[in-house]
Design an enzyme around this catalytic site. Structure first.
Site, PDB file in Angstrom:
ATOM      1  N   GLY A 230       0.839  -1.177   0.000  1.00 51.06           N
ATOM      2  CA  GLY A 230       0.000   0.000   0.000  1.00 51.06           C
ATOM      3  C   GLY A 230       0.882   1.237   0.000  1.00 51.06           C
ATOM      4  O   GLY A 230       1.990   1.230   0.540  1.00 51.06           O
ATOM      5  N   CYS A 231       0.405   2.328  -0.609  1.00 56.97           N
ATOM      6  CA  CYS A 231       1.235   3.536  -0.695  1.00 56.97           C
ATOM      7  C   CYS A 231       1.482   4.139   0.688  1.00 56.97           C
ATOM      8  O   CYS A 231       2.592   4.573   1.002  1.00 56.97           O
ATOM      9  CB  CYS A 231       0.624   4.557  -1.643  1.00 56.97           C
ATOM     10  N   ASN A 232       0.453   4.155   1.540  1.00 57.04           N
ATOM     11  CA  ASN A 232       0.637   4.646   2.904  1.00 57.04           C
ATOM     12  C   ASN A 232       1.580   3.725   3.677  1.00 57.04           C
ATOM     13  O   ASN A 232       2.440   4.179   4.444  1.00 57.04           O
ATOM     14  CB  ASN A 232      -0.707   4.714   3.639  1.00 57.04           C
TER      15      ASN A 232
END
Length: 342
Positions: free
Chosen positions: A148-150
């Site tokens: 995930g980007c986060n």
């Protein structure tokens, strides 16, 4: 030797970002683009900014001749991705940009994503795609699960600090602001310009954000004990980028030194001079992550800030970095584009 590439889910933001990056790659050629909802359309009609490229028209994923494909990027939503990937030939290497193969425990996947995993046997073979920390495993993998980007941004800050033992594992706070493209391209009322611009809002407050599953998995494995961080994401009034701020209990100089040592030889992660902090505008459109450390006014505490582009280093750039390793290419191929500023 040219490698043949397919992209499933090419009509989304991460699909378009993959095309933009691969168009500069010296050894990759896009042979097939799939988007079932837009099959038959040209990429120029879906994404006018790509009209200068000679690209195949969109087809359904079932129409691709996988005998001609070396590697397939799958940029579909979670749940859909596992259903498609389970039907692809075993001869094709796959980089999945969805959440479907990130969590090693099927029960954890069901907990965070709300549905049982339908390809459990493949989940066991997937390698977690945070390139800087799983490089050797990725080189030999058939299926890589992009982060995930986060989750990627938070891990670039915290993994080296946990591994070096320079912070209190029970005193970790992470605040993160992400641009609206992090929510994808599908129509959502809260992402309309009038709803999202000129303001910022916290969401998934209190520990409900799905990327916490990745933090729990990765940090606990590193520490050899359960690690649970406090995490609050915010929707920012900008198109792309993530700015993450972590508050940790530990000596600031030791925190800084641990990050410098961890990333000394990494081409895409840069630790700024002590006391400097990064901004999303300085990494926009690039595969770079910038990290800064500042000593807090409270003795024995530090503030660590990281910035990256959620569509590039947080997703499609990371995916291409992994694909390079899987196909024996230079890890940086197609990824040394300078950020777009201002």
């Amino acid at each position: 030797m040219t490698k043949s590439i397919a992209i499933i889910g090419a009509s989304g933001y991460t699909g378009a970002e993959l095309i933009r990056l691969i168009s500069t790659h010296p050894s990759f050629e896009i042979k097939a683009l799939a988007a079932n909802s837009k099959a038959g359309m040209s990429m120029a009609s879906v994404f006018p900014h790509l009209r200068h490229l000679d690209l195949p028209d969109l087809v359904t994923w079932e129409q691709i001749d996988y005998d001609q494909i070396d590697l397939c990027f799958c940029a579909l939503p979670h749940k859909t991705s596992q259903e498609v990937i389970s039907k692809l030939p075993k001869t094709v290497k796959i980089v999945d940009l969805s959440a479907d193969f990130r969590l090693r425990d099927p029960a954890e996947y069901e907990k965070w994503y709300g549905n049982a995993h339908s390809a459990v046997e493949m989940q066991g073979e997937a390698v977690y795609g945070l390139t800087e920390f799983y490089r050797d495993e990725i080189k030999d993998a058939r299926l890589v699960a992009g982060t995930g980007c986060n989750a990627a941004t938070g891990q670039y800050i915290l993994r080296p600090l946990i591994e070096a033992g320079v912070i209190d594992l029970d005193e970790i706070i992470l605040d993160l602001q992400c641009g609206v493209s992090g929510a994808g391209r599908s129509l959502k009322e809260n992402l309309l310009h009038a709803e999202a611009s000129e303001g910022s809002i916290a969401y998934a407050v209190g520990g409900t954000h799905r990327h916490l599953g990745e933090f729990d998995q990765e940090f606990s494995a590193l520490a050899g004990r359960e690690v649970k961080i406090q995490f609050t994401p915010h929707l920012g009034p900008f198109n792309r980028g993530i700015l993450a701020t972590s508050y940790v209990k530990g000596e600031a100089q030791a925190v800084y030194d641990a990050l410098v040592a961890a990333y000394a030889d990494e081409p895409f992660v840069e630790v700024l001079p002590f006391g400097a902090t990064p901004g999303t505008q300085h990494v926009r459109g690039s595969n770079f992550c910038h990290i800064g450390v500042v000593g807090d006014r409270i003795s024995g505490r530090a503030i660590v800030v990281a910035a990256l582009d959620n569509l590039t280093k947080g997703s499609s750039g990371q995916a291409l970095q992994n694909a390079n390793l899987m196909l024996g290419e230079e890890e940086t191929a197609g990824l040394m584009l300078a950020p777009c500023f201002p």
